[in-house]
Design a protein around this motif. Structure first.
Motif, PDB file in Angstrom:
ATOM      1  N   LEU A   1      81.330  -7.944  32.545  1.00 19.12           N
ATOM      2  CA  LEU A   1      80.034  -8.237  33.165  1.00 19.12           C
ATOM      3  C   LEU A   1      78.882  -7.764  32.283  1.00 19.12           C
ATOM      4  N   VAL A   2      79.056  -6.626  31.616  1.00 18.16           N
ATOM      5  CA  VAL A   2      78.000  -6.109  30.743  1.00 18.16           C
ATOM      6  C   VAL A   2      77.891  -6.943  29.468  1.00 18.16           C
TER       7      VAL A   2
ATOM      8  N   ALA B   1      82.210  -2.907  40.338  1.00 16.45           N
ATOM      9  CA  ALA B   1      83.394  -2.915  39.472  1.00 16.45           C
ATOM     10  C   ALA B   1      83.582  -1.558  38.817  1.00 16.45           C
ATOM     11  N   PHE B   2      82.478  -0.972  38.380  1.00 13.73           N
ATOM     12  CA  PHE B   2      82.553   0.374  37.804  1.00 13.73           C
ATOM     13  C   PHE B   2      83.055   1.367  38.845  1.00 13.73           C
TER      14      PHE B   2
ATOM     15  N   TYR C   1      74.648  -8.006  32.548  1.00 17.07           N
ATOM     16  CA  TYR C   1      74.337  -6.828  33.362  1.00 17.07           C
ATOM     17  C   TYR C   1      73.991  -5.655  32.450  1.00 17.07           C
TER      18      TYR C   1
ATOM     19  N   MET D   1      74.538   2.639  34.257  1.00 18.11           N
ATOM     20  CA  MET D   1      74.928   2.584  35.661  1.00 18.11           C
ATOM     21  C   MET D   1      73.933   3.299  36.569  1.00 18.11           C
TER      22      MET D   1
ATOM     23  N   THR E   1      83.975  -4.407  34.484  1.00 17.14           N
ATOM     24  CA  THR E   1      82.653  -3.876  34.150  1.00 17.14           C
ATOM     25  C   THR E   1      82.266  -4.256  32.725  1.00 17.14           C
TER      26      THR E   1
ATOM     27  N   THR F   1      74.743  -3.659  41.898  1.00 21.20           N
ATOM     28  CA  THR F   1      75.170  -4.969  41.439  1.00 21.20           C
ATOM     29  C   THR F   1      76.699  -5.050  41.427  1.00 21.20           C
TER      30      THR F   1
ATOM     31  N   TRP G   1      77.769   6.681  32.707  1.00 20.86           N
ATOM     32  CA  TRP G   1      79.122   6.357  33.171  1.00 20.86           C
ATOM     33  C   TRP G   1      79.841   7.607  33.666  1.00 20.86           C
TER      34      TRP G   1
ATOM     35  N   ALA H   1      78.411  -5.309  38.838  1.00 19.77           N
ATOM     36  CA  ALA H   1      78.864  -4.421  37.761  1.00 19.77           C
ATOM     37  C   ALA H   1      79.023  -2.993  38.264  1.00 19.77           C
TER      38      ALA H   1
ATOM     39  N   ASN I   1      71.345  -1.551  37.855  1.00 24.13           N
ATOM     40  CA  ASN I   1      72.680  -1.661  38.432  1.00 24.13           C
ATOM     41  C   ASN I   1      72.826  -0.892  39.735  1.00 24.13           C
TER      42      ASN I   1
ATOM     43  N   ASP J   1      74.897 -11.510  44.193  1.00 25.25           N
ATOM     44  CA  ASP J   1      74.473 -11.473  42.789  1.00 25.25           C
ATOM     45  C   ASP J   1      74.322 -12.882  42.218  1.00 25.25           C
TER      46      ASP J   1
END
Length: 376
Positions: free
Chosen positions: A242-243, A272-273, A248, A252, A239, A267, A71, A269, A262, A186
């Motif tokens: 989704l995880v 979004a991240f 997901y 990352m 994020t 993806t 991350w 996720a 990812n 997705d």
């Protein structure tokens, strides 16, 4: 790579900087480069198999609790945010398209032939020295991996006039189009049993999201701290959801052997991240601007930006050069050739980071001149 502590160098860089230069953008690019370099150096390992071969592994495979490291070190969204900003700032209405596009792409492509020619010679030497085909394949795959980024980045760059036109027509609502496209792809991949190859469409739609935000930033949007907090909070919340509830992966970056990555292709996720990263980058603009007013800090940032493509293209080569050259002479070394499956591997790998940096400095000294156009 240059010693900015040398008397006068930082002052000369400071004096040569235009007063309207947005230093925070350059600082974000430098930090994004640092994240990519450290990320690859920390999560990519070559393990000696005992029969003269090296295979690629990752500590994230055996130690999934290290996912939060990804991350911090997966910073590609910041690259595309800054890329959209600089591309939009460098494009002016009425400017002839083809000369503009050639000029922008030349900055990306100019150092690539040198890398490929150097590796063509290196492969011949390594094959002659008896390195196995499996190890050569693994080395070449890692060397070529940064080039996908240049392909996507270059594609979005040449599409800048269309992205700007979309911004002029839809404003911030326009970012919902690539975001929705990524979500639909997705859904097809993971929910409707569509062919897996459709996922590669997100290579463009997913990275278009931060690129579009960069274009919006260049046109005066996203200036409010409230926007930065909204992107950071909304992206982080999405994020996490989704995880936790959509299955997901938490990492990352790609993990060898994992069913879903990812990043390859990106993806929802990862997108979004990336929104959260963009929000954090926007919030950091003020502190970064103040920080880079220090001449020595600005000297380092400016030099990193001048050699951005060289550092990006050669950092994997630096790590592999150290790994391959030490294996025959010293045998398997902790943190370099040993399996990254125990906590002790982490401090052992950290010891090697300065060695990788030194190797990169040597490669930079030889290759950085090819990043700049020849003087006429």
């Amino acid at each position: 790579m240059l010693d900015t502590r040398r008397p006068g160098l930082a002052a000369r860089i400071e004096a040569a900087t235009p007063p309207n230069r947005d230093r925070a953008v350059d600082a974000l690019r430098a930090l994004a480069i640092l994240g990519v370099v450290l990320g690859h150096w920390c999560v990519t390992a070559f393990v000696s198999t005992g029969d003269g071969q090296l295979r690629v592994s990752s500590p994230l495979s055996a130690m999934p609790h290290l996912a939060p490291v990804s991350w911090v070190l997966q910073t590609l969204a910041v690259f595309f945010l800054v890329g959209g900003y600089t591309a939009a700032k460098g494009h002016h209405a009425g400017e002839p398209y083809l000369p503009w596009a050639r000029r922008r792409l030349a900055r990306l492509a100019r150092p690539v032939p040198v890398l490929l020619l150097a590796w063509a010679a290196a492969v011949c030497v390594l094959a002659w020295a008896g390195l196995s085909s499996g190890t050569l394949h693994a080395l070449l795959k890692l060397m070529l991996s940064p080039l996908w980024f240049l392909g996507v980045y270059g594609t979005l760059t040449v599409l800048t006039p269309l992205v700007v036109a979309l911004w002029n027509r839809l404003g911030m609502w326009g970012v919902l189009l690539p975001l929705a496209a990524t979500a639909l792809i997705d859904l097809g991949r993971f929910g409707l049993d569509a062919p897996a190859w459709i996922g590669w469409g997100t290579v463009l739609t997913g990275w278009l999201v931060p690129f579009y935000l960069g274009v919006a930033w260049a046109h005066g949007a996203l200036a409010s701290p409230r926007t930065g907090w909204a992107l950071l909070g909304g992206g982080a919340t999405a994020t996490g959801a989704l995880v936790l509830w959509a299955g997901y992966p938490a990492s990352m970056v790609g993990v060898p052997g994992a069913e879903v990555s990812n990043l390859n292709p990106p993806t929802l996720a990862a997108v979004a991240f990336g929104l959260a990263q963009c929000g954090l980058a926007l919030l950091a603009r003020g502190p970064l601007t103040r920080w880079t007013r220090r001449p020595r800090v600005w000297g380092v940032v400016a030099l990193a930006n001048l050699s951005a493509m060289t550092i990006f293209l050669w950092h994997q080569t630096a790590m592999m050069a150290v790994t391959v050259t030490t294996a025959p002479a010293a045998g398997p070394l902790p943190g370099l050739h040993t399996a990254p499956d125990q906590a002790a591997w982490i401090p052992a790998r950290l010891v090697w980071l300065p060695v990788f940096a030194l190797a990169l400095a040597v490669l930079w000294a030889a290759a950085h001149r090819f990043e700049r156009p020849r003087p006429r």
